[in-house]
Design a protein around this motif. Sequence first.
Motif, PDB file in Angstrom:
ATOM      1  N   VAL A  35       0.842  -1.200   0.000  1.00  0.00           N
ATOM      2  CA  VAL A  35       0.000   0.000   0.000  1.00  0.00           C
ATOM      3  C   VAL A  35       0.876   1.248   0.000  1.00  0.00           C
ATOM      4  N   TYR A  36       1.913   1.234   0.810  1.00  0.00           N
ATOM      5  CA  TYR A  36       2.832   2.378   0.869  1.00  0.00           C
ATOM      6  C   TYR A  36       3.431   2.638  -0.514  1.00  0.00           C
ATOM      7  N   GLN A  37       3.904   1.587  -1.182  1.00  0.00           N
ATOM      8  CA  GLN A  37       4.502   1.742  -2.513  1.00  0.00           C
ATOM      9  C   GLN A  37       3.477   2.269  -3.519  1.00  0.00           C
ATOM     10  N   ASP A  38       2.265   1.710  -3.483  1.00  0.00           N
ATOM     11  CA  ASP A  38       1.201   2.188  -4.377  1.00  0.00           C
ATOM     12  C   ASP A  38       0.898   3.662  -4.115  1.00  0.00           C
ATOM     13  N   SER A  39       0.928   4.054  -2.842  1.00  0.00           N
ATOM     14  CA  SER A  39       0.649   5.441  -2.469  1.00  0.00           C
ATOM     15  C   SER A  39       1.761   6.379  -2.939  1.00  0.00           C
TER      16      SER A  39
END
Length: 188
Positions: free
Chosen positions: A43-47
């Motif tokens: 999720v962090y990477q996608d964000s």
Amino acid sequence: MAEEYQIPRSERELSKFFERERKRNVVYLQGRYHLSYEDAEDVYQDSCLALFKNIQDGKLVSLTAKLSTYFTQICVFQTLKKIRDVKEMDSLDYGQYDTDKVNELLGLDGGFSVGQQQMMEDIVKNLPEPCNKILWDFYYEKLSMAEIAPRVGFNGPDSVKAKKSQCMGKLKARFDQQTKEEFYGGEE
């Protein structure tokens, strides 16, 4: 008039911002939404990608809140999207559904030509980690979820099973895209 906050314009400034925000947001997502470390990192990477794209595309031109607050909201949105997607995949009962279908797609039932089987193998190999390893180990090496877990650094078979469901979505999307490109030249 509300105070306006700075938006980092250089990749270096943005990289520093992302590094400062990593731990805080990953821990927050794990605690608030009960995500595994791997899912919180995803999720962090996608964000990060979403924020970078918003800046590059000119969609984010001014801020009336701190960038960290804005970024955390992107993380929350991405988390809710991920949870919704997992629930939709669970409703398809992938645990029972996917084995025969994927065996067929991967050419393990003898129904594919050598070229089609090679295309599917290439798609699996080119998926991002750990998806490529999980799907390869499960479908080609015939390993159990418990055997795969330590190979990909997961805590147990349940984490692998959840990630495998997400990976199946990525596999299907890439297979559909490649098939569409192959048969329709990328046009519908």
